[in-house]
Design an enzyme around this catalytic site. Structure first.
Site: not given
Ligand code: SAM
Length: 214
Positions: A60-62, A34
């Site tokens: 960027i999503s959780q 990530r």
């Protein structure tokens, strides 16, 4: 910083403890680096339990939301999946681990280009990129076994439902600009079965079948 240790800890504490149980999803989340999708100045926060800025006022999503939406897609290794909102390309990489082919559309060219560079560098060869309005889907490549929309929509675009294969799943956050509910829609022949999940907060899906103005 030991990113691999951080990543394994993220899977245990943020995903498994909150109920993510699909083995293949957990494996993909353990594997994909990530931190590579995050701007250098924020990289030390890569495995924290929150979304992060990626430029162009996008995020960027959780990690939990990425895992939950992916689990809802129930992908198998022969599936073709459409992602609306490439963003950083992180969710794209998770999908590329699980499906045969990923089609991903991003409205900001600069984000699409950056995501393409990172995914190519990481060796993903099963991703097709497009710059444009993904609220209309990708008609020429349909039908899809899964469609994931990673931005909040005012309603469920029927044009996306029409691009699902029989048995195909659409995962989409729907609601106001500020808070949404995550839905999955499954096509069963001509009927569509709708299921509601948790509440969530996404940047707006803009475009013809999303929010018309920013
Ligand atoms: N999945 C991404 C990731 O892992 O980084 C997060 C995506 S971010 C929450 C949502 C993205 O959707 C943004 O990059 C935004 O530019 C994009 N977007 C918004 N409306 C769009 C549209 N109509 N078509 C394609 N992309 C869109």
């Amino acid at each position: 910083m030991d990113f691999e240790t951080e990543r394994y800890r993220m899977v245990d504490t943020q995903l498994k403890k909150r109920g993510i149980s699909d083995f293949r999803v957990l494996e993909a989340m353990r594997k994909v680096p990530r931190h590579r999708f995050i701007p250098p100045e924020l990289r030390s926060s890569a495995y924290e339990d929150r979304p992060l800025s990626i430029g162009e006022e996008q995020t960027i999503s959780q990690p939990y939301m990425v895992a939950l939406m992916t689990e809802c897609l129930r992908l198998d290794s022969e599936d073709a999946v459409l992602e609306v909102g490439t963003g950083s390309g992180y969710q794209t990489a998770i999908l590329a681990e699980l499906a045969e082919k990923v089609y991903t559309i991003e409205i900001h060219e600069s984000l699409s280009e950056k995501a393409r560079e990172i995914l190519t560098d990481l060796g993903y060869t099963n991703v097709a990129f497009r710059v444009g309005d993904g609220s209309k889907g990708w008609e020429e490549e349909s039908p899809f076994n899964g469609i994931i929309v990673t931005a909040g929509s005012p309603d469920i675009p029927s044009i996306l439902e029409s691009q699902l294969s029989d048995g195909g799943r659409l995962v989409i956050p729907v609601g106001s600009r500020f808070v949404q509910t995550l839905f999955t829609i499954t096509r069963v022949g001509k009927s569509l079965q709708k299921r509601e999940f948790t509440s969530c907060v996404f940047v707006p899906l803009v475009g013809e079948y999303g929010w018309r103005e920013i």
